[in-house]
Design a protein around this motif. Structure first.
Motif, PDB file in Angstrom:
ATOM      1  N   ARG A 108      14.201 -14.831  -4.215  1.00  0.00           N
ATOM      2  CA  ARG A 108      14.109 -14.416  -2.807  1.00  0.00           C
ATOM      3  C   ARG A 108      13.653 -12.960  -2.684  1.00  0.00           C
ATOM      4  O   ARG A 108      12.948 -12.593  -1.738  1.00  0.00           O
ATOM      5  CB  ARG A 108      15.447 -14.625  -2.107  1.00  0.00           C
ATOM      6  N   LYS A 109      14.048 -12.123  -3.648  1.00  0.00           N
ATOM      7  CA  LYS A 109      13.602 -10.726  -3.601  1.00  0.00           C
ATOM      8  C   LYS A 109      12.119 -10.614  -3.926  1.00  0.00           C
ATOM      9  O   LYS A 109      11.397  -9.809  -3.330  1.00  0.00           O
ATOM     10  CB  LYS A 109      14.449  -9.880  -4.540  1.00  0.00           C
ATOM     11  N   VAL A 110      11.657 -11.421  -4.864  1.00  0.00           N
ATOM     12  CA  VAL A 110      10.224 -11.464  -5.159  1.00  0.00           C
ATOM     13  C   VAL A 110       9.462 -11.906  -3.917  1.00  0.00           C
ATOM     14  O   VAL A 110       8.461 -11.287  -3.511  1.00  0.00           O
ATOM     15  CB  VAL A 110       9.939 -12.419  -6.331  1.00  0.00           C
ATOM     16  N   GLU A 111       9.922 -12.981  -3.301  1.00  0.00           N
ATOM     17  CA  GLU A 111       9.261 -13.505  -2.106  1.00  0.00           C
ATOM     18  C   GLU A 111       9.236 -12.468  -0.983  1.00  0.00           C
ATOM     19  O   GLU A 111       8.221 -12.336  -0.273  1.00  0.00           O
ATOM     20  CB  GLU A 111       9.986 -14.763  -1.612  1.00  0.00           C
ATOM     21  N   ALA A 112      10.327 -11.730  -0.808  1.00  0.00           N
ATOM     22  CA  ALA A 112      10.397 -10.756   0.288  1.00  0.00           C
ATOM     23  C   ALA A 112       9.353  -9.664   0.121  1.00  0.00           C
ATOM     24  O   ALA A 112       8.681  -9.276   1.086  1.00  0.00           O
ATOM     25  CB  ALA A 112      11.800 -10.155   0.347  1.00  0.00           C
ATOM     26  N   ILE A 113       9.203  -9.165  -1.106  1.00  0.00           N
ATOM     27  CA  ILE A 113       8.196  -8.127  -1.356  1.00  0.00           C
ATOM     28  C   ILE A 113       6.799  -8.679  -1.116  1.00  0.00           C
ATOM     29  O   ILE A 113       5.963  -8.042  -0.477  1.00  0.00           O
ATOM     30  CB  ILE A 113       8.348  -7.582  -2.789  1.00  0.00           C
ATOM     31  N   VAL A 114       6.546  -9.869  -1.635  1.00  0.00           N
ATOM     32  CA  VAL A 114       5.233 -10.488  -1.459  1.00  0.00           C
ATOM     33  C   VAL A 114       4.949 -10.705   0.024  1.00  0.00           C
ATOM     34  O   VAL A 114       3.858 -10.372   0.528  1.00  0.00           O
ATOM     35  CB  VAL A 114       5.165 -11.827  -2.223  1.00  0.00           C
ATOM     36  N   ARG A 115       5.934 -11.228   0.746  1.00  0.00           N
ATOM     37  CA  ARG A 115       5.732 -11.520   2.161  1.00  0.00           C
ATOM     38  C   ARG A 115       5.474 -10.239   2.967  1.00  0.00           C
ATOM     39  O   ARG A 115       4.585 -10.199   3.825  1.00  0.00           O
ATOM     40  CB  ARG A 115       6.959 -12.266   2.689  1.00  0.00           C
ATOM     41  N   GLU A 116       6.224  -9.182   2.662  1.00  0.00           N
ATOM     42  CA  GLU A 116       6.030  -7.925   3.384  1.00  0.00           C
ATOM     43  C   GLU A 116       4.619  -7.368   3.174  1.00  0.00           C
ATOM     44  O   GLU A 116       3.967  -6.916   4.120  1.00  0.00           O
ATOM     45  CB  GLU A 116       7.062  -6.896   2.920  1.00  0.00           C
ATOM     46  N   GLU A 117       4.138  -7.409   1.941  1.00  0.00           N
ATOM     47  CA  GLU A 117       2.820  -6.841   1.658  1.00  0.00           C
ATOM     48  C   GLU A 117       1.695  -7.744   2.153  1.00  0.00           C
ATOM     49  O   GLU A 117       0.634  -7.259   2.549  1.00  0.00           O
ATOM     50  CB  GLU A 117       2.674  -6.551   0.172  1.00  0.00           C
ATOM     51  N   MET A 118       1.912  -9.052   2.134  1.00  0.00           N
ATOM     52  CA  MET A 118       0.896  -9.945   2.692  1.00  0.00           C
ATOM     53  C   MET A 118       0.783  -9.740   4.193  1.00  0.00           C
ATOM     54  O   MET A 118      -0.329  -9.649   4.749  1.00  0.00           O
ATOM     55  CB  MET A 118       1.236 -11.403   2.363  1.00  0.00           C
ATOM     56  N   ASN A 119       1.916  -9.637   4.870  1.00  0.00           N
ATOM     57  CA  ASN A 119       1.892  -9.391   6.312  1.00  0.00           C
ATOM     58  C   ASN A 119       1.255  -8.033   6.610  1.00  0.00           C
ATOM     59  O   ASN A 119       0.476  -7.894   7.566  1.00  0.00           O
ATOM     60  CB  ASN A 119       3.308  -9.451   6.883  1.00  0.00           C
ATOM     61  N   ARG A 120       1.577  -7.043   5.803  1.00  0.00           N
ATOM     62  CA  ARG A 120       1.005  -5.704   5.975  1.00  0.00           C
ATOM     63  C   ARG A 120      -0.512  -5.726   5.830  1.00  0.00           C
ATOM     64  O   ARG A 120      -1.227  -4.971   6.514  1.00  0.00           O
ATOM     65  CB  ARG A 120       1.622  -4.754   4.950  1.00  0.00           C
ATOM     66  N   SER A 121      -1.022  -6.600   4.989  1.00  0.00           N
ATOM     67  CA  SER A 121      -2.468  -6.687   4.757  1.00  0.00           C
ATOM     68  C   SER A 121      -3.196  -7.441   5.865  1.00  0.00           C
ATOM     69  O   SER A 121      -4.424  -7.507   5.868  1.00  0.00           O
ATOM     70  CB  SER A 121      -2.742  -7.378   3.418  1.00  0.00           C
ATOM     71  N   GLY A 122      -2.431  -8.056   6.778  1.00  0.00           N
ATOM     72  CA  GLY A 122      -3.047  -8.794   7.871  1.00  0.00           C
ATOM     73  C   GLY A 122      -3.114 -10.292   7.643  1.00  0.00           C
ATOM     74  O   GLY A 122      -3.653 -11.022   8.491  1.00  0.00           O
ATOM     75  N   ALA A 123      -2.592 -10.777   6.516  1.00  0.00           N
ATOM     76  CA  ALA A 123      -2.581 -12.225   6.272  1.00  0.00           C
ATOM     77  C   ALA A 123      -1.551 -12.901   7.179  1.00  0.00           C
ATOM     78  O   ALA A 123      -0.552 -12.284   7.570  1.00  0.00           O
ATOM     79  CB  ALA A 123      -2.272 -12.511   4.811  1.00  0.00           C
ATOM     80  N   ILE A 124      -1.794 -14.151   7.500  1.00  0.00           N
ATOM     81  CA  ILE A 124      -0.954 -14.904   8.436  1.00  0.00           C
ATOM     82  C   ILE A 124      -0.281 -16.038   7.681  1.00  0.00           C
ATOM     83  O   ILE A 124      -0.946 -16.835   7.010  1.00  0.00           O
ATOM     84  CB  ILE A 124      -1.804 -15.469   9.590  1.00  0.00           C
TER      85      ILE A 124
END
Length: 574
Positions: free
Chosen positions: A51-67
């Motif tokens: 879940r911690k791996v996913e949270a970091i990935v999700r935050e940076e993907m959202n930051r990059s503009g991915a949906i």
């Protein structure tokens, strides 16, 4: 979190089928449980890391503009048939039928499904660029699942897919994802390297792999310490080790080499450097009007790179290694004594760049127990086709001309691709440009092995006591280890007070309130790999101190009771 209310299931010994450190330690630390070959249950301790791996990935993907969206695990065969991958994927693609006999794939990736979504809903250039991602279960029917989560059959992956109107836009989207990946792996706290890579079965025009550096890594990573060059060994260009060919200085001589079928043995027998020998590799290309024979020549101390060979015109996607019967028919001798001079049947000769610049070299004479010495291009045989055929080796010149190459081991945990129109053309995914004309969408795809990160992180960070998690990935950042929690009111009160203060400060903390003996308690948390430990004991409390010890520290450090929250917060911030 209190340990008494959590599920902790550590083992003293790893199961016998656990082969590498990460597999052994994850099993011993109670992070995964094996259900079947390459299939695991993620236990509570391991799931917290995921879940911690996913949270970091999700935050940076959202930051990059991915949906973010979520695509299905089970996908209709028709979509895979449109791109031809239903047949090309081979047995790694798990195929199933529903009750009506219709074919489905258990997805290993989702290019087809996302392209179907976009071709339905994206109509105009005004809707571009767009990038969709999801974090979803994948399944690949590995021939030999092994190494726990490193090469399992079921796993979790983040895959993203960008869509652009032109190549320049695709390349810009690719760079945005590349930069996001750099941020992601930096936040993981892992030593990593991004390297140029072959596109493989996914297809496309360019790609980079992200590798976690580890001595146990399956992949060889080539890099130049004095420049930014880095590549997977499969994709690293091998320059000629001889800048120019010298003139012939020896006569062509047929030399007896009884029983010496390997270059190493021939070189030793003739008292010559191995680098003066040339090895022969015979390939067959099957044709309707008869098979073609290709002879590849590499220096005796070099290895063939199949990825590079597969890109040679005439060999791309359609060769196999020749059988011994085919070799005898073409060369008149069994393997071990083959060469480009005097073959019984015509062959296409391709020399590696280094071999093309060699002179007075040694090769097989096409006769059992004989080799030719003093072989020279132009004088003794025609000039060959020349190509980059080999793997680079440490010390080779860097392709960017800025130094020499070094090699280290890595574990691939991410891959980004410039797909171009590989899928959009097959699936007729188009948009209308400014002139109202349909154009194929330019695609990129970007994957991160979420569960594979766990294994890679451990392979990079462990010792004889257990796992050493980076704080960003650890199941808990801090563990409180009270001495006699169930026996001392003072210890219990100060532990509960510190626990509450750390929670208020936003620290992910667990208190071991089970009343375990100190040695047992310490050993268990060292195995699990929590990066920061605080010991609360009556003796220290009398002096106003607690004991802090980082997972990599050789000894504990006394810290004032009222300063511990600030001390730990500073450690975590660092």
């Amino acid at each position: 979190m209190r340990a008494s209310r959590f599920f902790i299931s550590t083992l003293k010994e790893a199961p016998s089928d656990a082969e590498i450190a990460s597999h052994k330690l994850m099993m011993r630390a109670g992070m995964i449980k094996r259900v079947g070959s390459g299939i695991y249950t993620y236990m509570p301790m391991g799931l917290r890391v995921i879940r911690k791996v996913e949270a970091i990935v999700r935050e940076e993907m959202n930051r990059s503009g991915a949906i973010e969206l979520l695509m299905p695990v089970v996908q209709p065969a028709e979509l895979w048939q449109e791109t031809g991958r239903w047949d090309k994927m081979g047995p790694e693609l798990m195929r199933v039928k529903d009750r009506h006999g219709r074919d489905f794939a258990i997805q290993p990736t989702s290019e087809e499904v996302i392209t179907d979504v976009v071709r339905t809903d994206i109509k105009s250039y005004r809707q571009l660029p767009i990038n969709f991602y999801h974090i979803q279960t994948k399944f690949r029917d590995e021939r030999r699942p092994r190494f726990g989560l490193m090469r399992g059959r079921e796993f979790t992956m983040k895959d993203a897919y960008s869509f652009d109107r032109d190549v320049a836009g695709m390349q810009q989207s690719y760079q945005i994802m590349y930069d996001a990946y750099v941020r992601i792996f930096s936040r993981f706290g892992l030593q990593f390297r991004a390297v140029a890579a072959d596109v493989g079965a996914i297809g496309g025009t360019g790609s980079h792999e992200f590798h976690v550096i580890a001595d146990t890594g399956e992949d060889a990573i080539v890099y130049c310490p004095s420049s930014d060059f880095a590549a997977n060994v499969e994709a690293a260009e091998a320059l000629s080790l001889t800048p120019a060919r010298a003139a012939a200085s020896e006569p062509l001589t047929k030399t007896a080499t009884p029983g010496k079928a390997k270059c190493e043995d021939v070189a030793q027998y003739l008292k010559l450097p191995l680098a003066q020998t040339v090895k022969s590799i015979v390939l067959t290309v099957e044709k309707e009007k008869g098979n073609e024979t290709w002879l590849l020549l590499l220096r005796g101390d070099h290895d063939m790179n199949e990825i590079k060979v597969n890109k040679i015109a005439g060999l791309a996607g359609g060769y196999r290694f020749a059988t011994e019967a085919e070799i005898v028919e073409t060369f008149g001798t069994p393997p071990g004594y083959l060469g480009p001079i005097g073959t019984k049947q015509p062959v296409t000769v391709v020399a590696d760049r280094t071999v093309a610049n060699m002179h007075d070299f040694v090769c097989g004479a096409n006769e059992l127990d004989f080799h030719l010495t003093g072989v020279n291009w132009g004088r003794d045989l025609p000039e060959p086709l020349v190509a980059d055929l080999r793997n680079v080796v440490e010390g080779d010149p860097s392709p960017d001309g800025k130094g020499v190459l070094a090699i280290q081991r890595g574990i691939e945990v991410g891959h980004v691709f410039q797909l171009g129109t590989r899928y959009s053309e097959d699936m007729q995914a188009t948009f209308l440009d400014e002139h109202g004309k349909p154009q194929p969408l330019q695609m990129g795809c970007y994957g991160i092995g979420i569960t594979r990160i766990l294994g890679a992180a451990i392979e990079q960070n462990f010792d004889d006591k257990g796992i050493i998690w980076p704080a960003s990935l650890a199941p808990f950042e801090v563990v409180l280890c009270p001495m006699g929690y169930d026996r001392s009111e003072t210890v219990k009160a100060e532990t509960d007070k510190l626990y509450a203060a750390l929670q208020t400060a936003g620290v992910d903390v667990i208190v071991d309130d089970r009343g375990e003996r100190p040695g047992v308690m310490f050993a268990e948390w060292e195995l699990i790999g929590v990066p920061h430990r605080i010991v609360i004991g009556e003796r220290g409390l009398k002096e106003g101190n607690l004991e802090y010890q980082g997972r990599r520290d050789a000894a504990a450090t006394p810290v004032a009771l009222d300063a511990m929250v600030e001390f730990v917060s500073a450690k975590l911030a660092a």
